[in-house]
Design a protein around this motif. Structure first.
Motif, PDB file in Angstrom:
ATOM      1  N   ALA A   1       0.865  -1.246  -0.205  1.00  0.00           N
ATOM      2  CA  ALA A   1       0.014   0.004   0.060  1.00  0.00           C
ATOM      3  C   ALA A   1       0.854   1.118   0.061  1.00  0.00           C
ATOM      4  CB  ALA A   1      -0.802  -0.003   1.165  1.00  0.00           C
ATOM      5  N   VAL A   2       1.832   1.355   0.780  1.00  0.00           N
ATOM      6  CA  VAL A   2       2.877   2.524   0.976  1.00  0.00           C
ATOM      7  C   VAL A   2       3.570   2.617  -0.064  1.00  0.00           C
ATOM      8  CG1 VAL A   2       4.635   1.678   2.250  1.00  0.00           C
ATOM      9  CG2 VAL A   2       3.822   3.799   2.536  1.00  0.00           C
ATOM     10  N   GLN A   3       4.059   1.467  -0.769  1.00  0.00           N
ATOM     11  CA  GLN A   3       4.954   1.745  -2.036  1.00  0.00           C
ATOM     12  C   GLN A   3       4.173   2.095  -3.258  1.00  0.00           C
ATOM     13  OE1 GLN A   3       8.494   1.602  -1.832  1.00  0.00           O
ATOM     14  NE2 GLN A   3       7.780   1.432   0.467  1.00  0.00           N
ATOM     15  N   THR A   4       2.940   1.554  -3.265  1.00  0.00           N
ATOM     16  CA  THR A   4       2.257   1.882  -4.578  1.00  0.00           C
ATOM     17  C   THR A   4       1.779   3.335  -4.432  1.00  0.00           C
ATOM     18  OG1 THR A   4       1.002  -0.270  -4.362  1.00  0.00           O
ATOM     19  CG2 THR A   4      -0.224   1.481  -5.707  1.00  0.00           C
ATOM     20  N   VAL A   5       1.759   4.066  -3.388  1.00  0.00           N
ATOM     21  CA  VAL A   5       1.663   5.405  -3.523  1.00  0.00           C
ATOM     22  C   VAL A   5       2.864   6.347  -3.434  1.00  0.00           C
ATOM     23  CG1 VAL A   5       0.496   7.306  -2.160  1.00  0.00           C
ATOM     24  CG2 VAL A   5      -0.657   5.020  -2.216  1.00  0.00           C
ATOM     25  N   THR A   6       3.756   5.908  -2.375  1.00  0.00           N
ATOM     26  CA  THR A   6       5.065   6.839  -2.381  1.00  0.00           C
ATOM     27  C   THR A   6       6.361   5.986  -2.544  1.00  0.00           C
ATOM     28  OG1 THR A   6       5.219   6.325   0.144  1.00  0.00           O
ATOM     29  CG2 THR A   6       3.851   7.989  -0.593  1.00  0.00           C
ATOM     30  N   GLY A   7       6.515   4.775  -3.184  1.00  0.00           N
ATOM     31  CA  GLY A   7       7.419   4.121  -3.370  1.00  0.00           C
ATOM     32  C   GLY A   7       8.783   5.020  -4.206  1.00  0.00           C
ATOM     33  N   SER A   8       9.913   4.986  -3.850  1.00  0.00           N
ATOM     34  CA  SER A   8      11.071   5.841  -4.649  1.00  0.00           C
ATOM     35  C   SER A   8      11.251   5.480  -6.016  1.00  0.00           C
ATOM     36  CB  SER A   8      12.010   6.052  -3.924  1.00  0.00           C
ATOM     37  OG  SER A   8      12.776   4.729  -3.854  1.00  0.00           O
ATOM     38  N   GLY A   9      11.147   4.246  -6.167  1.00  0.00           N
ATOM     39  CA  GLY A   9      11.455   3.499  -7.390  1.00  0.00           C
ATOM     40  C   GLY A   9      13.071   3.185  -7.464  1.00  0.00           C
ATOM     41  N   SER A  10      13.743   3.309  -6.517  1.00  0.00           N
ATOM     42  CA  SER A  10      14.972   3.050  -6.458  1.00  0.00           C
ATOM     43  C   SER A  10      15.074   1.822  -5.373  1.00  0.00           C
ATOM     44  CB  SER A  10      15.779   4.177  -5.843  1.00  0.00           C
ATOM     45  OG  SER A  10      17.072   3.824  -5.625  1.00  0.00           O
ATOM     46  N   SER A  11      15.373   0.530  -5.628  1.00  0.00           N
ATOM     47  CA  SER A  11      15.329  -0.622  -4.987  1.00  0.00           C
ATOM     48  C   SER A  11      13.906  -0.909  -4.206  1.00  0.00           C
ATOM     49  CB  SER A  11      16.515  -0.652  -3.980  1.00  0.00           C
ATOM     50  OG  SER A  11      16.210   0.136  -2.814  1.00  0.00           O
ATOM     51  N   GLN A  12      12.841  -0.280  -4.963  1.00  0.00           N
ATOM     52  CA  GLN A  12      11.453  -0.455  -4.537  1.00  0.00           C
ATOM     53  C   GLN A  12      10.828  -0.283  -5.788  1.00  0.00           C
ATOM     54  OE1 GLN A  12      10.225   3.172  -1.683  1.00  0.00           O
ATOM     55  NE2 GLN A  12      12.134   2.095  -0.793  1.00  0.00           N
ATOM     56  N   PRO A  13       9.165  -0.561  -5.469  1.00  0.00           N
ATOM     57  CA  PRO A  13       8.691  -0.088  -6.828  1.00  0.00           C
ATOM     58  C   PRO A  13       8.409   1.329  -6.792  1.00  0.00           C
ATOM     59  CG  PRO A  13       7.651  -2.010  -5.541  1.00  0.00           C
ATOM     60  CD  PRO A  13       8.834  -1.482  -4.889  1.00  0.00           C
ATOM     61  N   ARG A  14       8.095   2.055  -7.807  1.00  0.00           N
ATOM     62  CA  ARG A  14       7.879   3.463  -7.980  1.00  0.00           C
ATOM     63  C   ARG A  14       6.264   3.621  -7.601  1.00  0.00           C
ATOM     64  NH1 ARG A  14       9.505   7.272 -13.131  1.00  0.00           N
ATOM     65  NH2 ARG A  14       9.818   9.285 -11.903  1.00  0.00           N
ATOM     66  N   GLY A  15       5.963   4.542  -6.906  1.00  0.00           N
ATOM     67  CA  GLY A  15       4.757   4.918  -6.412  1.00  0.00           C
ATOM     68  C   GLY A  15       3.987   6.220  -7.299  1.00  0.00           C
ATOM     69  N   ILE A  16       2.659   6.010  -7.396  1.00  0.00           N
ATOM     70  CA  ILE A  16       1.972   6.888  -8.214  1.00  0.00           C
ATOM     71  C   ILE A  16       2.366   8.540  -7.839  1.00  0.00           C
ATOM     72  CG2 ILE A  16      -0.171   6.862  -6.817  1.00  0.00           C
ATOM     73  CD1 ILE A  16      -1.510   7.112  -9.463  1.00  0.00           C
TER      74      ILE A  16
END
Length: 179
Positions: free
Chosen positions: A64-79
């Motif tokens: 939930a948090v990564q889908t919104v605010t993820g950095s895209g660096s070593s984690q998904p990129r959030g919207i």
């Protein structure tokens, strides 16, 4: 969409072939680990099930948090991260520090027509409460017929998803991503 052309009667159809390119998908592995001993398993038979529930809930929160605010660096990129990277796709509020019915309409207008039938809304419970106060007649909501209904009602016929990871409306000056 595919390319189209108008060709004269009795003439060969022009080449309207679609050019395909391969998408690039970066995969990240989310991991969780809870060490426990054989003795704990013997003394607490449901320990594994309890830990499974903890891991599952932790994973759902992480997504939930990564889908919104993820950095895209070593984690998904959030919207929100993706939107902030390209301000040309953001809709600025009409009045700094304010949020109103006109802003919801402006956001909807900015969605290209071909995407509206599959669009959905994402915002915090606080923003949902703000939207409930919008009215064109002085009572009720401009979007909702029944303010007592449970869950978020559709806006412009599209589903609404609430998450605490989207920003709340603060009323301070300046623009922010709230829906």
């Amino acid at each position: 969409g595919t390319a189209w052309s108008y060709d004269g009667e009795g003439t060969a159809v022009s080449d309207d072939a679609v050019t395909f390119s391969q998408p690039t998908v970066t995969a990240y592995a989310a991991r969780s680990f809870i060490p426990f001993s054989y003795e704990i398993e013997m003394d607490y038979p449901s320990f594994e099930n309890e830990m499974r529930r903890l891991i599952t809930q932790g994973y759902l929160d992480l997504l939930a948090v990564q889908t919104v605010t993820g950095s895209g660096s070593s984690q998904p990129r959030g919207i929100l991260t993706a939107l902030d990277a390209n301000t040309n796709v953001e809709v600025v509020v009409t009045t700094d520090g304010a949020f109103g019915l006109v802003d919801v309409h402006a956001a909807w207008k900015a969605v290209p027509e071909r995407f509206r039938s599959r669009a959905s809304w994402l915002f915090s419970t606080d923003v949902d409460n703000e939207i409930d106060t919008f009215s064109t007649s002085g009572r009720g909501s401009a979007f909702r017929q029944d303010l007592a209904m449970s869950g978020a009602a559709p806006i412009k016929g599209r589903p609404v998803y609430l998450t605490d990871y989207m920003p709340s409306f603060t009323g301070t000056t300046g623009a922010s991503n709230i829906l």
